[in-house]
Enzyme design. Structure first.
Site, short mmCIF file in Angstrom:
data_model
loop_
_atom_site.label_atom_id
_atom_site.label_comp_id
_atom_site.label_asym_id
_atom_site.label_seq_id
_atom_site.Cartn_x
_atom_site.Cartn_y
_atom_site.Cartn_z
N SER A 1 4.95 5.45 2.06
CA SER A 1 5.84 4.38 1.63
C SER A 1 5.09 3.49 0.66
CB SER A 1 6.32 3.54 2.82
OG SER A 1 5.25 2.79 3.37
N LYS A 2 5.85 2.81 -0.21
CA LYS A 2 5.22 1.97 -1.23
C LYS A 2 4.57 0.74 -0.62
CE LYS A 2 9.66 -0.24 -2.37
NZ LYS A 2 10.66 -0.44 -3.45
N ARG A 3 4.82 0.45 0.65
CA ARG A 3 4.14 -0.67 1.30
C ARG A 3 2.66 -0.38 1.50
NH1 ARG A 3 8.87 -0.27 4.13
NH2 ARG A 3 7.87 0.86 5.84
N LYS A 4 2.29 0.89 1.57
CA LYS A 4 0.89 1.26 1.82
C LYS A 4 0.26 1.98 0.63
CE LYS A 4 1.11 1.57 6.86
NZ LYS A 4 0.78 2.39 8.04
N ASN A 5 1.05 2.61 -0.19
CA ASN A 5 0.54 3.37 -1.32
C ASN A 5 1.53 3.29 -2.47
OD1 ASN A 5 -1.99 4.62 -1.18
ND2 ASN A 5 -1.25 6.26 0.13
#
Length: 485
Positions: free
Chosen positions: A252-256
């Site tokens: 997910s874009k929250r982590k990567n």
């Protein structure tokens, strides 16, 4: 049987690396089977779909080197290839399902559905439609339709039994029909849901292999049932493991960063990103792909869907950076300079054109992305400010640093302008360390790096001084010496 695969992204945001991963696998499967690869746009979400997003998806996949035999931009015999342009097709198929008793009209209001959902939560039941409108009499349905009451069309689900289907990666899968919801097929706005459009389009576009993410496993019974209702032969299914973060959580874009555009803008090479995605599908490709002249050709020739591990491929950005650096190193200096220009790098006006090839050659092995290049070589354009704290370190006292800078400045001043090149510069600096300072060169190298480049690590020091020239190198050594007083 001619293999026909597809990728069907939704144009609702930046193009996702997961889309590229699935597209690459479908592309390889089609080419390996001497078949055809189709790109279809699933844009039935009117509120979120945009033309800009569609254009970005096509652009990013083309950037990676992927192409398709049929699609919205190239046409083909099975168009249209945007679902928003196929509404009449879906409506005809819904009417067929209604006429044959495989679907029903549902007039439940959002308020009733919410009450039902809350009650199911309170009873600790999985959310599902309770079949309220399934028992409506035909005359009730006709009256409600005549009154233009908002409605959707849902599919009927067997009340008992098990759905059984084969998966190319997972083998036999069995899912109890009682766990499958009465899926909405046609929304109140007249547009289809993914489930109806997906099945109808795959059949009409003659897709033989549906290769998609594992999040669709639980929905597969609905699709298998629709194929049965229509009397169609279903395609072969293969549900790919989802890309994971290094901690094994769902990507997910929250982590990567997950946008393909992000990696292009940050100076990743298309070939490296493609290589990385290919290694997630088949780790055995890694070493051979480094040497491949035509990366995609090498990938699909080796492709076997059964090589895909179900363990959950890790999207490790540190590995991607390393891989990108390796591909940068494999470019000739001329190719590297061309790639920098195509990416958008602009040389500072203060860096003479005659030095740029030399700078590129010494910097190329020191970067992992094209974006690293600017920061690494900016000292050639302008010397960054250097403080006393920058120059000193635990193994070099202030007095020793002054002596080292002063001795270097005097020694280098003796080199004739015509002999100012990296081997001569290196020999003289090493002589200063050993003969004058009685130290190992490595003990003073950091000091000279900081004085010349502003950083303890940079391009090779002697090359940097050759490129800067004698006058500028001596000026920087003098400036550093003055900082220590």
């Amino acid at each position: 049987m001619k293999v026909r695969t597809r990728v069907a992204p939704s144009p609702t945001g930046d193009p996702h690396v997961g889309t590229a991963y699935v597209a690459l696998i479908n592309f390889c499967a089609a080419r390996k089977g001497d078949g055809e690869f189709v790109l279809r746009i699933e844009d039935t979400d009117r509120a979120r779909s945009t033309q800009a997003s569609e254009a970005a998806i096509l652009d990013s996949l083309h950037w990676l080197g992927l192409s398709w035999d049929e699609g919205p931009d190239v046409g083909g015999p099975h168009g249209p290839y945007r679902q928003s342009e196929r509404s009449a097709i879906y409506r005809d198929h819904v009417e067929r399902l209604l006429a044959e008793g495989h679907a029903f009209t549902c007039f439940c209001t959002p308020e009733r559905l919410e009450e039902m959902r809350v009650a199911q939560q309170a009873a600790k039941q999985p959310p599902h439609y309770d079949g309220h409108c399934l028992t409506l009499e035909p005359q009730e349905v006709e009256a409600s339709l005549a009154a233009r009451i908002p409605h959707v069309v849902r599919m009927k689900i067997p009340p008992e039994g098990v759905c059984v289907f084969e998966d190319e990666l997972r083998g036999r899968i069995e899912i109890d029909w009682r766990s499958v919801d009465m899926q909405v097929l046609l929304k109140s706005d007249g547009l289809p849901t993914y489930h109806l459009a997906n099945v109808v389009d795959d059949h009409l576009m003659e897709i033989t292999h549906v290769i998609r993410g594992e999040e669709w496993v639980s929905s597969a019974p609905k699709h298998v049932l629709l194929y049965r209702y229509f009397g169609w032969e279903p395609p072969r299914f293969a549900h790919l493991p989802l890309l994971r973060n290094p901690d094994k959580s769902k990507l997910s874009k929250r982590k990567n960063p997950t946008s393909i555009l992000y990696y292009r803008e940050r100076g990743f090479l298309a070939k490296a990103v493609l290589h990385f995605l290919g290694s997630l599908a088949d780790s055995g490709n890694d070493d051979r792909l480094f040497e491949a002249h035509d990366l995609l050709l090498a990938m699909w020739q080796r492709f076997d869907v059964h090589h895909i591990s179900l363990g959950g491929p890790v999207f490790d950005t540190s590995k991607l950076r390393w891989l990108n650096g390796q591909h940068i190193r494999r470019l000739s200096v001329a190719q590297f300079l061309e790639t920098l220009g195509e990416w958008g790098f602009v040389w500072p006006a203060s860096v003479p054109a005659e030095h740029r090839e030399h700078i590129a050659r010494v910097a190329q092995s020191r970067i992992e992305t094209l974006a690293d290049f600017s920061a690494l070589i900016e000292f050639f354009a302008e010397m960054p400010p250097v403080s006393k704290a920058d120059l000193l370190h635990e193994r070099l006292q202030a007095g020793e640093a002054k002596s080292a800078l002063d001795a270097a400045r005097k020694e280098l001043a003796s080199i004739p302008e015509g002999e100012w090149h990296e081997s001569n510069i290196g020999a003289h600096l090493k002589k200063v360390a050993e003969d004058v300072l009685k130290m190992r060169f490595r003990d003073v190298a950091r000091l000279y790096y900081v004085a010349i480049t502003g950083s303890p690590t940079s391009v090779p020091l002697f090359d940097a001084m050759e490129i800067l020239g004698k006058s500028e190198s001596l000026r920087r050594l003098r400036t550093a010496l003055e900082e220590l007083h």
